[in-house]
Design a protein around this motif. Sequence first.
Motif, short mmCIF file in Angstrom:
data_model
loop_
_atom_site.label_atom_id
_atom_site.label_comp_id
_atom_site.label_asym_id
_atom_site.label_seq_id
_atom_site.Cartn_x
_atom_site.Cartn_y
_atom_site.Cartn_z
N ARG A 364 1.03 -1.27 -0.12
CA ARG A 364 0.08 -0.09 -0.02
C ARG A 364 0.51 1.34 0.12
NH1 ARG A 364 -4.13 0.76 5.43
NH2 ARG A 364 -5.56 2.46 4.06
N ASP A 365 0.20 2.51 -0.52
CA ASP A 365 1.18 3.41 -0.35
C ASP A 365 1.48 3.25 0.78
OD1 ASP A 365 2.04 6.15 0.41
OD2 ASP A 365 1.43 6.73 -1.88
N ASP A 368 0.33 6.60 3.84
CA ASP A 368 -0.93 5.90 4.63
C ASP A 368 -0.96 4.56 4.85
OD1 ASP A 368 -3.09 7.03 3.29
OD2 ASP A 368 -3.37 5.81 1.17
N TYR A 419 -3.13 -2.53 -2.39
CA TYR A 419 -4.67 -2.84 -2.36
C TYR A 419 -4.94 -1.38 -2.41
CZ TYR A 419 -6.93 -0.17 1.41
OH TYR A 419 -8.64 -0.02 2.74
N ASP A 420 -4.45 -0.57 -3.09
CA ASP A 420 -4.36 0.40 -3.63
C ASP A 420 -4.71 0.48 -5.18
OD1 ASP A 420 -3.60 2.75 -1.33
OD2 ASP A 420 -2.26 2.09 -2.35
N SER A 472 -7.91 4.48 0.13
CA SER A 472 -6.93 5.00 -0.54
C SER A 472 -6.47 6.48 -0.25
CB SER A 472 -6.99 4.17 -1.77
OG SER A 472 -5.63 3.72 -2.71
N GLY A 473 -5.40 7.12 0.32
CA GLY A 473 -5.27 8.45 -0.22
C GLY A 473 -5.80 9.36 0.53
N ALA A 504 -1.89 3.98 -9.56
CA ALA A 504 -1.77 3.07 -9.00
C ALA A 504 -0.61 2.44 -9.47
CB ALA A 504 -2.67 2.66 -7.94
#
Length: 509
Positions: A364-365, A368, A419-420, A472-473, A504
């Motif tokens: 994931r990012d 985040d 995930y994103d 997300s984000g 993404a």
Amino acid sequence: MREGDTGVAALRRHAHERLAARDWPAAIAACRRLLEQEPADADGWFNLGYALRHVGEFEAAIEAYGQSLRYGVADPAMAHVNRAAIHADHLRRDDAAEAELRRALELSPAHPHALLNLGNLCEERGRRDEAIAAYLQLLDRGDGDAAAAEALARLASLQPPVNAGDPLLERLRRAAEDVRVPAALRANLCFARGRALDALGDATAAFAAFGAGKVLAHAGHPVYDPHAAEARTRLLIDAFPRPAPHRPVQPQPAPVFICGMFRSGSTLLEQVLAAHPDIAAAGELDLLPRMAATALAPFPAAIADLDDDRRDALAAGYHRALMARLPPRTAACRMVTDKRPDNVLLVGLAKQLFPQARIIHTVRDPRDIALSVLMQHLNPRAFPWAADLQSIGHHVLRQRELVAHWRALYPDDVLEFDYDAFIAAPEPVLRVLLARLGLPWHAECLQFHELDNTVKTASAWQVRKPLYADASGRWRRYRDQLRPLEAMLRAAGMELPDDATDQASPALR
């Protein structure tokens, strides 16, 4: 025991000393010596159950607590609570756990531990109203009470403030500053207030609340040691320099290990896969970590002496324990997931035991991830890296280094779930993942939120909702606070999207 100590009093004192030192094997031995002399010692049985749980002898622990009840332990409700915790947390027997808690409350209707555990179990099972009722009962204990403070923190998540003027926000603030409440519980109140402020769009105040929570949560605990973390990463890489030798035996159902950074989507993925008829979800297990800490201690050095017979025995023991946590109907499934984020440290061990096993690494990012970690009270003893942005960033980089090693060893078996990307385009991402697992498409996987199961992580309520884009984000609302983390990660060569228009990354690479 000390020289000259004899008799039952000395045995009891020695058992208490070993329990206080958390020397579980010695505590078990001491309790058993005591019970040989005093078989009707209810406290001795209670303490034996407590120690047995800590070494993973769960059935024996339940029986020991039962003996303490038989011989009239002083707080029988607490014995039922502890039996419930074993059923729920380790054996996935949620009905048995609830029965124990209901029995505890029959004996002591206002028992704080029974009410807290019942509320938590109802949350895990998706029964919001019953959880709220249990927590509301605890609020009657008044300000300054530990159980009431914990209940208030949990209620704030179930019945969040509706606007910035909601009196619940002020109540959370006052309770978090009440020095009569233990620091760890005051931390929970800070996190609850921060999450409420985040939901109301006040990023500045929310971030301050998260920071206050981390200070309280980590007070008195050892700080994160980046040099020790780097040395551990190097030890793991050096202990597994080449792929595990191929062995034709593959147990059924085959284990699939879901791991990665905490808060990177592992619970969501587990739920999505659990909706597939060929996959059973075993939950978040301690089987590999316990094996590394006991049978393979000192780990990872002991791997060097692991022969085929020992591998086979450990693999068989793991699989037996895995299946014991699942209902009999799941034996017909092709795969079973062991979802535990920090098993990313033990991918080398998993592949030694099961050379054909698939590993799904959730990503994931990292901004985040860091923000989500800051919003949670992770155990500071187990996760000292969760204390602040600098430590979280360092941990992210060490994990990236380790996962690169696992992927180099097992390029076809270490899959990556983004995930994103899944939030943005769930069906195509999931189709690719199922194909890589050798499974057919199953549309009901995207209706994961309708599953009637138990979820035992901080994501328990999120995974009972359909996918939503805000998941997300979120980091963008905290861009200013996260700039030091961004700078750290970019300096280490990590590519990060600059704005909301960036695409993404591919879900599986």
